[in-house]
Design an enzyme around this catalytic site. Structure first.
Site, PDB file in Angstrom:
ATOM      1  CG  ASN A   8      -1.716   1.238   1.404  1.00 15.86           C
ATOM      2  OD1 ASN A   8      -1.826   2.029   0.462  1.00 15.86           O
ATOM      3  ND2 ASN A   8      -2.288   1.440   2.584  1.00 15.86           N
ATOM      4  CD1 TRP A   9       3.718   1.058  -2.825  1.00 11.12           C
ATOM      5  CD2 TRP A   9       3.710   2.209  -4.758  1.00 11.12           C
ATOM      6  NE1 TRP A   9       4.500   0.383  -3.722  1.00 11.12           N
ATOM      7  CE2 TRP A   9       4.513   1.062  -4.920  1.00 11.12           C
ATOM      8  CE3 TRP A   9       3.556   3.074  -5.848  1.00 11.12           C
ATOM      9  CZ2 TRP A   9       5.166   0.769  -6.123  1.00 11.12           C
ATOM     10  CZ3 TRP A   9       4.201   2.779  -7.040  1.00 11.12           C
ATOM     11  CH2 TRP A   9       5.003   1.640  -7.176  1.00 11.12           C
ATOM     12  CE  LYS A  10      -0.125   3.413   4.779  1.00 10.21           C
ATOM     13  NZ  LYS A  10      -0.119   3.583   6.211  1.00 10.21           N
ATOM     14  CG  HIS A  95      -5.956   2.239   4.991  1.00 10.37           C
ATOM     15  ND1 HIS A  95      -5.525   3.214   5.861  1.00 10.37           N
ATOM     16  CD2 HIS A  95      -4.977   1.306   4.942  1.00 10.37           C
ATOM     17  CE1 HIS A  95      -4.323   2.872   6.312  1.00 10.37           C
ATOM     18  NE2 HIS A  95      -3.966   1.724   5.767  1.00 10.37           N
ATOM     19  CD  GLU A  97      -2.846   5.795   6.675  1.00 12.60           C
ATOM     20  OE1 GLU A  97      -2.762   5.746   5.436  1.00 12.60           O
ATOM     21  OE2 GLU A  97      -1.957   5.351   7.438  1.00 12.60           O
ATOM     22  CD  GLU A 168      -3.812  -2.269   7.445  1.00 19.88           C
ATOM     23  OE1 GLU A 168      -2.659  -2.445   7.098  1.00 19.88           O
ATOM     24  OE2 GLU A 168      -4.493  -1.298   7.104  1.00 19.88           O
ATOM     25  N   GLY A 174       2.126   2.385  11.133  1.00 21.60           N
ATOM     26  CA  GLY A 174       3.088   3.484  11.070  1.00 21.60           C
ATOM     27  C   GLY A 174       3.806   3.772  12.371  1.00 21.60           C
ATOM     28  CB  SER A 210       4.748  -1.740  12.384  1.00 19.37           C
ATOM     29  OG  SER A 210       4.358  -0.398  12.650  1.00 19.37           O
ATOM     30  N   GLY A 231       2.676  -1.013   4.460  1.00 16.75           N
ATOM     31  CA  GLY A 231       2.696   0.411   4.130  1.00 16.75           C
ATOM     32  C   GLY A 231       4.113   0.879   3.881  1.00 16.75           C
TER      33      GLY A 231
HETATM   34  P1  PGA Z   1       2.564   0.511   7.852  1.00 18.35           P
HETATM   35  O1  PGA Z   1       1.110   0.753   7.218  1.00 18.35           O
HETATM   36  O2  PGA Z   1       3.102  -0.771   7.262  1.00 18.35           O
HETATM   37  O3  PGA Z   1       3.369   1.714   7.428  1.00 18.35           O
HETATM   38  O4  PGA Z   1       2.403   0.411   9.318  1.00 18.35           O
HETATM   39  C1  PGA Z   1       0.225  -0.311   7.002  1.00 18.35           C
HETATM   40  C2  PGA Z   1      -1.051   0.225   6.399  1.00 18.35           C
HETATM   41  O5  PGA Z   1      -1.487   1.320   6.789  1.00 18.35           O
HETATM   42  O6  PGA Z   1      -1.648  -0.394   5.515  1.00 18.35           O
END
Ligand code: PGA
Length: 247
Positions: A8-10, A95, A97, A168, A174, A210, A231
């Site tokens: 997931n490149w966000k 997600h 976010e 998640e 993060g 993470s 992520g």
């Molecule tokens: P992260 O994000 O690996 O940076 O913790 C995971 C995600 O939000 O899908």
């Protein structure tokens, strides 16, 4: 069953040129033993889909979709038909976010999941509890996650549907501190059982939060964990080793 590894490149990277380089950096590790799905920002999708020498075992995913199938007066939205045209095969939906910064409600997420299942693309539904909730105990966290599934999934799901859930926990995203593989397995088992019991369907359930090259193999060892949603490590150079850990 093949394990699934999702990048997931966000909102990364900044340019199309960097996106192509990042995508290409995975090619040497992609193989037929693991399903690799890369979810870039929308604007890079078509460009990545056109890379002719991409290995056949890498697929493109999107980070969101709108619930109307084709075209229409929905400013800023992307439809399932458009994603299919860009050779996308999976879509991350709900997600945390997007729930936090874009006001996505369970009702919106449910419409997106239903539309995506109907289109034949694979939804990757994200669920997970907050740190406050987890502090009150794993039972409450499980109750919260099962409640999210109840609200976000349609009442009827065909037994043959391709459905992916990403567990998640918000406190692990993060932060550099993932859940333990044992406790993630406990939650994933609970998610699988709830979907089977209430809807007679089965889902692949991933862990996200993470994941890095240092901890990926601990999660890969757990037979109930069907893969990972990654992520920041996916754009910071760890992803090839994470693919290898699940291969
Ligand atoms: P992260 O994000 O690996 O940076 O913790 C995971 C995600 O939000 O899908």
């Amino acid at each position: 069953m093949k394990k699934i590894v999702v990048a997931n490149w966000k909102m990364n990277p900044a340019t199309g040129h960097e996106a192509i380089e990042l995508y290409r950096s995975y090619f040497g590790s992609v193989n037929e033993r693991v399903t690799t799905i890369v979810c870039p920002p929308f604007s890079f999708l078509s460009e990545l889909a056109l890379i002719a020498d991409a290995p056949k075992d890498i697929a493109l995913g999107a980070q969101d979709v709108f619930w109307e199938q084709n075209t229409g007066a929905y400013t800023g939205e992307i439809s399932l038909a458009m994603l299919k045209d860009a050779r996308v095969s999976a879509v991350i939906i709900g997600h945390s976010e997007r729930r936090a910064y874009s006001g996505e409600t369970d009702e919106m997420i449910a419409k997106k999941i239903t539309a995506t299942l109907a289109s034949g693309l694979t939804p990757i539904l994200c669920v997970g509890e907050s740190a406050d909730m987890r502090a009150k105990g794993i039972e409450l966290a499980q109750e919260f996650v099962i409640n999210q599934l109840d609200k976000d999934l349609p009442k009827e799901i065909s037994a043959s549907a391709n459905l992916v859930i990403a567990y998640e926990p918000l406190w692990a995203i993060g932060t550099g501190t993932p859940d333990t593989p044992e406790s993630a397995t406990q939650m994933i088992d609970c998610i699988k059982q709830a979907i089977q019991k209430k809807r007679g369907a089965s889902a692949s359930v991933l862990y996200g939060g993470s994941i890095q090259k240092e901890n990926a193999s601990l999660f890969a060892r757990e037979s109930l964990i069907d893969g990972v949603l990654v992520g920041s490590a996916s754009w910071k150079g760890d992803f090839p080793e994470i693919i290898s850990a699940f291969s």
